[in-house]
Motif scaffolding. Structure first.
Motif, PDB file in Angstrom:
ATOM      1  N   LEU A 275       2.978   5.519  -7.025  1.00 41.48           N
ATOM      2  CA  LEU A 275       2.254   5.148  -8.246  1.00 41.48           C
ATOM      3  C   LEU A 275       1.227   6.210  -8.604  1.00 41.48           C
ATOM      4  CD1 LEU A 275       1.383   3.109 -10.442  1.00 41.48           C
ATOM      5  CD2 LEU A 275      -0.005   1.970  -8.707  1.00 41.48           C
ATOM      6  N   ASN A 276       0.425   6.634  -7.647  1.00 42.16           N
ATOM      7  CA  ASN A 276      -0.579   7.672  -7.906  1.00 42.16           C
ATOM      8  C   ASN A 276       0.072   8.993  -8.313  1.00 42.16           C
ATOM      9  OD1 ASN A 276      -3.215   6.526  -7.484  1.00 42.16           O
ATOM     10  ND2 ASN A 276      -2.699   6.305  -5.319  1.00 42.16           N
ATOM     11  N   ALA A 277       1.171   9.349  -7.648  1.00 44.79           N
ATOM     12  CA  ALA A 277       1.840  10.619  -7.958  1.00 44.79           C
ATOM     13  C   ALA A 277       2.332  10.644  -9.405  1.00 44.79           C
ATOM     14  CB  ALA A 277       2.996  10.832  -6.988  1.00 44.79           C
ATOM     15  N   ASN A 278       2.971   9.563  -9.856  1.00 42.66           N
ATOM     16  CA  ASN A 278       3.480   9.518 -11.233  1.00 42.66           C
ATOM     17  C   ASN A 278       2.339   9.528 -12.251  1.00 42.66           C
ATOM     18  OD1 ASN A 278       6.318   9.515 -10.867  1.00 42.66           O
ATOM     19  ND2 ASN A 278       6.234   7.367 -10.237  1.00 42.66           N
ATOM     20  N   LEU A 279       1.276   8.818 -11.957  1.00 41.74           N
ATOM     21  CA  LEU A 279       0.158   8.786 -12.901  1.00 41.74           C
ATOM     22  C   LEU A 279      -0.496  10.155 -13.040  1.00 41.74           C
ATOM     23  CD1 LEU A 279      -1.513   5.372 -11.928  1.00 41.74           C
ATOM     24  CD2 LEU A 279      -0.027   5.848 -13.878  1.00 41.74           C
TER      25      LEU A 279
ATOM     26  N   LYS B 248       0.821  -1.214   0.000  1.00 47.45           N
ATOM     27  CA  LYS B 248       0.000   0.000   0.000  1.00 47.45           C
ATOM     28  C   LYS B 248       0.856   1.265   0.000  1.00 47.45           C
ATOM     29  CE  LYS B 248      -4.093   1.949   2.253  1.00 47.45           C
ATOM     30  NZ  LYS B 248      -5.064   1.781   3.350  1.00 47.45           N
ATOM     31  N   ASP B 249       2.014   1.233   0.638  1.00 51.32           N
ATOM     32  CA  ASP B 249       2.881   2.417   0.667  1.00 51.32           C
ATOM     33  C   ASP B 249       3.387   2.766  -0.729  1.00 51.32           C
ATOM     34  OD1 ASP B 249       2.542   2.648   3.394  1.00 51.32           O
ATOM     35  OD2 ASP B 249       4.285   1.405   3.862  1.00 51.32           O
ATOM     36  N   ARG B 250       3.632   1.757  -1.535  1.00 52.94           N
ATOM     37  CA  ARG B 250       4.148   2.014  -2.881  1.00 52.94           C
ATOM     38  C   ARG B 250       3.086   2.588  -3.816  1.00 52.94           C
ATOM     39  NH1 ARG B 250       7.529  -2.622  -5.508  1.00 52.94           N
ATOM     40  NH2 ARG B 250       8.280  -0.810  -6.675  1.00 52.94           N
ATOM     41  N   THR B 251       1.836   2.408  -3.484  1.00 52.75           N
ATOM     42  CA  THR B 251       0.787   2.976  -4.326  1.00 52.75           C
ATOM     43  C   THR B 251       0.782   4.508  -4.279  1.00 52.75           C
ATOM     44  OG1 THR B 251      -0.809   2.775  -2.507  1.00 52.75           O
ATOM     45  CG2 THR B 251      -0.680   0.940  -4.073  1.00 52.75           C
ATOM     46  N   LYS B 252       1.422   5.093  -3.256  1.00 55.11           N
ATOM     47  CA  LYS B 252       1.499   6.559  -3.194  1.00 55.11           C
ATOM     48  C   LYS B 252       2.345   7.104  -4.341  1.00 55.11           C
ATOM     49  CE  LYS B 252       1.018   6.561   1.845  1.00 55.11           C
ATOM     50  NZ  LYS B 252       1.649   6.889   3.135  1.00 55.11           N
TER      51      LYS B 252
END
Length: 586
Positions: free
Chosen positions: A352-356, A346-350
Motif C-alpha cells: 500500500l505504501n509503495a503504490n501510494l 500489517k504486511d499488506r500495508t507495505k
C-alpha cells in the motif's frame, strides 16, 4: 553343402581315370603314314576323323599292348572291387537323398513362411475390423447422446477416465430440456433428476465442489448459470487506470501506443483503459514506473465512482490494501483533505505504501487497526469506503482455488457474513450524519453470494438509521429484492451487481448508504438480546453463588472449628473502623 559330392563330380573322376589308363597306349601308337584332308559336312561334323583314328589305332603292331592296357582298365572295374564301389555308390545315393530332403524342407519352410504371412494378414484384417466396429459403436453412442435419448443423457459417467466432450454434450442437452421442460422431458423423470445430473456433470467438467455448484445454480436459471461457469474459465481483460495526479488519459494513450501497446478507452470510465496486446510488459514501462497509471481491475473502479469523494473532505478507506481504490480516491480529491487508508494486515500495508509513493499521493495517512475500533478511536468521517473481505466468488477466473478450497460449507459463509456485519455497523457509526457534503457509506464485495451482499445490507438497514441511495453507476444489474424464501427491502434494487458473463469483468456488488441520524435505534432484536444477556448474567451469578456456598461448607467441614477465630478477627476490624475514620478526618 560342405562334405557332399555331387553326381557330376563323380562322373568327371571316372572320365579322368579312363583317360589316364589310355595315355601309355596312345603315346606308343605310331601316327598314320598318309594324312588325307578332312572334308567337313554341311552340318559341321567330321565324318572321316573317327574312322581314320580307329583304323590307324587297330592296324598298329602294338595292338597287343593296347589290349593288355584295356584289360587292366577293365579289371579296375571288375566284380572283385564291387564291394567298395557299392558302398561309395550307396553313400552318394544317401547324399543325394539328403540333398533332396533339404530341398524339400526348404520348400516346406517357404510354404510355412507363406502361411505365416497369410496369418499375419488375417490378424491385421481382424484387428482393423474390430477397431472399426469400436469406432462405429462410439459414434453411435455419441449420436444417441446428441439426439436426445434420455437413457443415454441421464447415464452416469461411470468409473475410469471421463470423456469431457460427452459430459459437455450431456450438459447442453439437459439445459435444453430444462428450458422447455413440459415438451422435452421424459415422463419417467422429474425436474430434480435432471437438475441433479446437471450438477454432477458441471462439477465433473468445471471442477467445482458440489456445495458451491449448488449455491451458484440456485441463484440463476440453468442457461445463465452455465454462462457464468464458462465465463469463469476465461481470464478477464487487462485494464489500467490513469493517475490523473500525474497524467491525462489521452497523453497516456499516445505514449503507450508509441511503445507498441494495443488499447482502447473504457466507455463507462473517464480514466480506464483496456489493454488488448502489448509488445512490452505493461507493468514495467517508464510510464508505469513514473506513476502515470496503475494496473487495476475494472470492477474496482465502480465502488470509488459510487463514493464520489469531494475535495477537502475527511474520507476513510477501511480495507485499503493494495492501494488501487485508495489512490483513485486521492486523485478525485486532488490530493486535498484527509484520507485514512487502513488495513488490518500489517504486511499488506507495505505494498500500500509503495503504490501510494509511486503514484504521488500526499494526503493519505496509513493505519493498521481493526475496523471495529474506528468509532472509538476516530470518527466524524464525511465518506467511508468499505470493500469488505469476502469469499471471492466473483474472482474465480483469477483464483481457481475458490472452486474447491475456499468457502466450501455454509459455516464459511455465515462466518464471513458475521464479520462483514460487524464492519458495516462500525463504518456507519464512524460517519458524521451532519456532514454538509457527505454522510455516505459505500459497501462493496468481490463476491456474488446473497449472504455476503443483500443480507448484510438488510441487516444494516434494520440496525442503523441509514437508507439506500442510487449508486450513480449507469450499468450493472439491480440487486435482489427476494431470494428463495427471504424478502428484502424494496430499495435493494438501487444496489448494483456485476457478473463475469454479463459485463466481462470480475463479479462485484456495490451498495451506497446515506446516514440519516447519528442516533443508534433500539430494535426489538436489541431488546431481546439485552434481556437474554441479562438472563445469562443472572444465571451465571446464581451458579457462582451456589458454587461458593458449597466450597465454604466444604472448607468449614475440613477446618473443623477454625471458623471461629476468623469471625473474631472480622469483629475486631469492625470495631477499629470508627477509630480509623476519626484518625483520617483528624
Amino acid at each position: 553343402m560342405p562334405g557332399v559330392v555331387s553326381r557330376g563330380a563323380v562322373a568327371k573322376k571316372k572320365v579322368v581315370a579312363v583317360k589316364s589308363a589310355l595315355k601309355p597306349a596312345l603315346k606308343k601308337a605310331p601316327s598314320p603314314k598318309k594324312v588325307e584332308p578332312v572334308i567337313e559336312k554341311e552340318d559341321g561334323t567330321d565324318s572321316d576323323s573317327d574312322s581314320e583314328a580307329e583304323r590307324s589305332f587297330f592296324d598298329d603292331d602294338d595292338s597287343d599292348k593296347v589290349e593288355k592296357n584295356l584289360d587292366k582298365f577293365k579289371k579296375a572295374f571288375s566284380d572283385e572291387n564291387q564291394g567298395w564301389l557299392k558302398e561309395k555308390k550307396r553313400k552318394l545315393d544317401e547324399d543325394d537323398e539328403e540333398d533332396d530332403d533339404e530341398e524339400d524342407s526348404d520348400m516346406e519352410g517357404s510354404s510355412d513362411e507363406e502361411e505365416s504371412d497369410d496369418e499375419l494378414v488375417e490378424k491385421s484384417e481382424r484387428l482393423r475390423r474390430e477397431r472399426q466396429e469400436e469406432e462405429e459403436e462410439a459414434e453411435d453412442e455419441l449420436t444417441m447422446n446428441i439426439g436426445g435419448d434420455d437413457d443415454d443423457i441421464m447415464a452416469p459417467t461411470g468409473l475410469g477416465p471421463v470423456d469431457l466432450s460427452v459430459v459437455n454434450l450431456r450438459i447442453q442437452e439437459i439445459i435444453k430440456i430444462l428450458s422447455d421442460f413440459n415438451n422435452l422431458r421424459d415422463p419417467e423423470r422429474s425436474r430434480q433428476d435432471y437438475t441433479r445430473q446437471l450438477r454432477e456433470d458441471i462439477c465433473t467438467y468445471f471442477g467445482y465442489s458440489e456445495f458451491l455448484c449448488a449455491k451458484l445454480m440456485d441463484m440463476f436459471k440453468p442457461e445463465e448459470a452455465m454462462a457464468l461457469f464458462e465465463a469463469n474459465e476465461t481470464p478477464r481483460p487487462v485494464t489500467i487506470r490513469t493517475n490523473t495526479l500525474k497524467a491525462r488519459r489521452s497523453d497516456l494513450m499516445q505514449s503507450l501506443v508509441n511503445r507498441g501497446v494495443n488499447l482502447q478507452p473504457i466507455k463507462w470510465s473517464k480514466v480506464g483503459l483496456q489493454i488488448f496486446e502489448s509488445q512490452i510488459p505493461v507493468g514495467a514501462t517508464p510510464e508505469y514506473l513514473a506513476g502515470h497509471y496503475i494496473l487495476q481491475s475494472a470492477s474496482s473502479f465502480a465502488p470509488v465512482m459510487a463514493l464520489a469523494p469531494q475535495e477537502q473532505e475527511k474520507v476513510l478507506d477501511m480495507c485499503a490494501a493494495p492501494g488501487g481504490k485508495t489512490s483513485y480516491i486521492a486523485a478525485l480529491m486532488k490530493n486535498t483533505g484527509t484520507l485514512i487508508a487502513n488495513d488490518i494486515n500489517k504486511d499488506r500495508t507495505k505494498s500500500l505504501n509503495a503504490n501510494l509513493h509511486r503514484l504521488g499521493v500526499r494526503n493519505v495517512i496509513v493505519t493498521n487497526l481493526r475496523g471495529q475500533e474506528f468509532p472509538k478511536t476516530m470518527g466524524g468521517f464525511d465518506r467511508i469506503l468499505l470493500d469488505a473481505p469476502c469469499t471471492g466468488l466473483g474472482v474465480i477466473a483469477r483464483d481457481v482455488s475458490v472452486k474447491s478450497q475456499k468457502a466450501q460449507t455454509e459455516e464459511d459463509f455465515v462466518r464471513c457474513a458475521y464479520e462483514q456485519k460487524q464492519l458495516i455497523l462500525a463504518a456507519i457509526d464512524s460517519i458524521n450524519a451532519a456532514s454538509p457534503t457527505g454522510g455516505y457509506l459505500v459497501y462493496s464485495t468481490c463476491s456474488i453470494s446473497v449472504e455476503e451482499n443483500e443480507s448484510v445490507v438488510q441487516y444494516a438497514l434494520r440496525k442503523r438509521n441509514v437508507k439506500l441511495v442510487p449508486t450513480g453507476l449507469e450499468f450493472g444489474t439491480p440487486g435482489f429484492k427476494n431470494y428463495r424464501r427471504e424478502q428484502f427491502h424494496p430499495s435493494m434494487e438501487l444496489t448494483r451487481r456485476f457478473y463475469p458473463h454479463t459485463h466481462n469483468m470480475d463479479g462485484f456488488y456495490v451498495a451506497k448508504f446515506k446516514k440519516i441520524s447519528n442516533d443508534i435505534p433500539v430494535t426489538k432484536d436489541d431488546k431481546e438480546e439485552k434481556e437474554e444477556k441479562k438472563g445469562e448474567k443472572k444465571g451465571e451469578k446464581k451458579e457462582k453463588g451456589g458454587q461458593k456456598t458449597k466450597q465454604n461448607g466444604q472448607n468449614g467441614q475440613k477446618k473443623s472449628g477454625k471458623g471461629k477465630p476468623q469471625q473474631k478477627k472480622k469483629n475486631e476490624q469492625k470495631k477499629r473502623q470508627p477509630f480509623l475514620k476519626k484518625h483520617k478526618s483528624g
